[in-house]
Design a protein around this motif. Sequence first.
Motif, mmCIF file in Angstrom:
data_model
loop_
_atom_site.group_PDB
_atom_site.id
_atom_site.type_symbol
_atom_site.label_atom_id
_atom_site.label_comp_id
_atom_site.label_asym_id
_atom_site.label_seq_id
_atom_site.Cartn_x
_atom_site.Cartn_y
_atom_site.Cartn_z
ATOM 1 N N GLY A 192 0.797 -1.218 0.000
ATOM 2 C CA GLY A 192 0.000 0.000 0.000
ATOM 3 C C GLY A 192 0.826 1.263 0.000
ATOM 4 O O GLY A 192 0.296 2.357 -0.201
ATOM 5 N N SER A 193 2.119 1.147 0.219
ATOM 6 C CA SER A 193 2.970 2.330 0.237
ATOM 7 C C SER A 193 3.228 2.826 -1.177
ATOM 8 O O SER A 193 3.430 2.040 -2.090
ATOM 9 N N ILE A 194 3.235 4.141 -1.366
ATOM 10 C CA ILE A 194 3.487 4.689 -2.694
ATOM 11 C C ILE A 194 4.934 4.465 -3.108
ATOM 12 O O ILE A 194 5.277 4.560 -4.287
ATOM 13 N N ASP A 195 5.793 4.157 -2.124
ATOM 14 C CA ASP A 195 7.204 3.923 -2.412
ATOM 15 C C ASP A 195 7.567 2.448 -2.336
ATOM 16 O O ASP A 195 8.722 2.094 -2.139
ATOM 17 N N CYS A 196 6.568 1.560 -2.504
ATOM 18 C CA CYS A 196 6.820 0.140 -2.304
ATOM 19 C C CYS A 196 7.887 -0.405 -3.255
ATOM 20 O O CYS A 196 8.609 -1.342 -2.912
ATOM 21 N N ASN A 197 8.027 0.183 -4.444
ATOM 22 C CA ASN A 197 9.013 -0.309 -5.398
ATOM 23 C C ASN A 197 10.435 0.100 -5.037
ATOM 24 O O ASN A 197 11.392 -0.362 -5.642
ATOM 25 N N LEU A 198 10.573 0.998 -4.061
ATOM 26 C CA LEU A 198 11.895 1.466 -3.672
ATOM 27 C C LEU A 198 12.523 0.594 -2.598
ATOM 28 O O LEU A 198 13.688 0.751 -2.264
ATOM 29 N N PHE A 199 11.727 -0.319 -2.028
ATOM 30 C CA PHE A 199 12.200 -1.128 -0.917
ATOM 31 C C PHE A 199 12.368 -2.584 -1.341
ATOM 32 O O PHE A 199 11.647 -3.093 -2.188
ATOM 33 N N SER A 200 13.302 -3.245 -0.729
ATOM 34 C CA SER A 200 13.496 -4.673 -0.950
ATOM 35 C C SER A 200 14.187 -5.246 0.277
ATOM 36 O O SER A 200 14.857 -4.538 1.018
ATOM 37 N N SER A 201 14.006 -6.551 0.470
ATOM 38 C CA SER A 201 14.610 -7.211 1.621
ATOM 39 C C SER A 201 16.126 -7.164 1.503
ATOM 40 O O SER A 201 16.685 -7.218 0.407
ATOM 41 N N SER A 202 16.784 -7.040 2.649
ATOM 42 C CA SER A 202 18.245 -6.942 2.638
ATOM 43 C C SER A 202 18.876 -8.196 3.234
ATOM 44 O O SER A 202 18.358 -8.796 4.174
ATOM 45 N N ILE A 203 20.003 -8.566 2.661
ATOM 46 C CA ILE A 203 20.823 -9.672 3.152
ATOM 47 C C ILE A 203 22.200 -9.099 3.441
ATOM 48 O O ILE A 203 22.799 -8.439 2.588
ATOM 49 N N CYS A 204 22.680 -9.333 4.648
ATOM 50 C CA CYS A 204 23.984 -8.802 5.048
ATOM 51 C C CYS A 204 25.047 -9.893 4.982
ATOM 52 O O CYS A 204 24.825 -11.023 5.434
ATOM 53 N N LEU A 205 26.173 -9.547 4.396
ATOM 54 C CA LEU A 205 27.281 -10.483 4.264
ATOM 55 C C LEU A 205 28.386 -10.110 5.242
ATOM 56 O O LEU A 205 28.833 -8.955 5.286
ATOM 57 N N TYR A 206 28.807 -11.101 6.052
ATOM 58 C CA TYR A 206 29.862 -10.900 7.043
ATOM 59 C C TYR A 206 31.056 -11.770 6.665
ATOM 60 O O TYR A 206 30.930 -12.984 6.539
ATOM 61 N N PHE A 207 32.197 -11.119 6.489
ATOM 62 C CA PHE A 207 33.375 -11.857 6.047
ATOM 63 C C PHE A 207 33.843 -12.833 7.110
ATOM 64 O O PHE A 207 33.914 -12.501 8.298
ATOM 65 N N ASN A 208 34.165 -14.046 6.683
ATOM 66 C CA ASN A 208 34.666 -15.077 7.597
ATOM 67 C C ASN A 208 36.179 -14.920 7.733
ATOM 68 O O ASN A 208 36.931 -15.271 6.824
ATOM 69 N N ASP A 209 36.620 -14.369 8.860
ATOM 70 C CA ASP A 209 38.056 -14.159 9.097
ATOM 71 C C ASP A 209 38.655 -15.467 9.576
ATOM 72 O O ASP A 209 38.458 -15.892 10.713
ATOM 73 N N ASP A 210 39.416 -16.106 8.673
ATOM 74 C CA ASP A 210 39.999 -17.409 9.000
ATOM 75 C C ASP A 210 41.424 -17.297 9.555
ATOM 76 O O ASP A 210 42.113 -18.310 9.726
ATOM 77 N N LEU A 211 41.875 -16.080 9.810
ATOM 78 C CA LEU A 211 43.241 -15.899 10.332
ATOM 79 C C LEU A 211 43.309 -16.417 11.769
ATOM 80 O O LEU A 211 42.430 -16.179 12.581
ATOM 81 N N THR A 212 44.347 -17.119 12.071
ATOM 82 C CA THR A 212 44.528 -17.679 13.409
ATOM 83 C C THR A 212 45.669 -16.953 14.115
ATOM 84 O O THR A 212 46.732 -16.753 13.550
ATOM 85 N N GLU A 213 45.408 -16.555 15.349
ATOM 86 C CA GLU A 213 46.452 -15.851 16.123
ATOM 87 C C GLU A 213 47.375 -16.859 16.787
ATOM 88 O O GLU A 213 46.952 -17.885 17.292
ATOM 89 N N PHE A 214 48.658 -16.540 16.758
ATOM 90 C CA PHE A 214 49.652 -17.414 17.412
ATOM 91 C C PHE A 214 50.339 -16.660 18.536
ATOM 92 O O PHE A 214 50.490 -15.458 18.477
#
Length: 214
Positions: A192-214
């Motif tokens: 029902g929003s007049i701006d409905c075409n401006l919105f879309s669901s978001s998916i967030c990407l989080y980088f997998n830091d595989d570095l191991t501390e020694f």
Amino acid sequence: MLRPKYFTRKEVSLHNTLGDIWVSYLGKVYNLTPLVEENKGDVLLKPIIECAGKDISHWFDPKTKDILRHVDPLTGCIKYYTPRGRFIHVPPPCPRTDWANDFWRPWWKDNCYEVGLLSAKTRWIRIINTLISQEKRLEVCSEETLDEILQRYLHYNAHAASYTWKHNGVNLDMSKTLGENNIPEEDELYCGSIDCNLFSSSICLYFNDDLTEF
């Protein structure tokens, strides 16, 4: 068995040249480039070339999967209905000795041209790379799994598989679709929003830091 590949109407529409002709009909997508190449110069290619990149489901009877037929008002005979003109593998209206009918099967019944399925409904999503604060809006097929959407996104981020995909802080099941992951569509969020075409669901990407501390 491998899952079929899904295509949006826009993706099909991009294949609209003599050297690259796709069409869709009855929910499937076909690459007719080899057919056109094999019959190069044949005037009967004209209707197919004119419809390159388009959906031609209206040419077919959805029950028989064959070209529509009609009763010829002059002869009373049942013939193929081709308002755009006769095309490859459609027999002539009257018996002729110069019609080559030695093909294995008509192209519209030959699954060798099939490349995938036409999406019944597409969705727009926003993929946000939290590592570099980059956002990309993508049109995807509602039937696609997140893994398949990831393949689309690789064009913009070759390392997309090195990220954890989340929606509202919840890890997504990459083997399931957006709907199966309970990600609402934009019309559900802003109905029902007049701006409905401006919105879309978001998916967030989080980088997998595989570095191991020694």
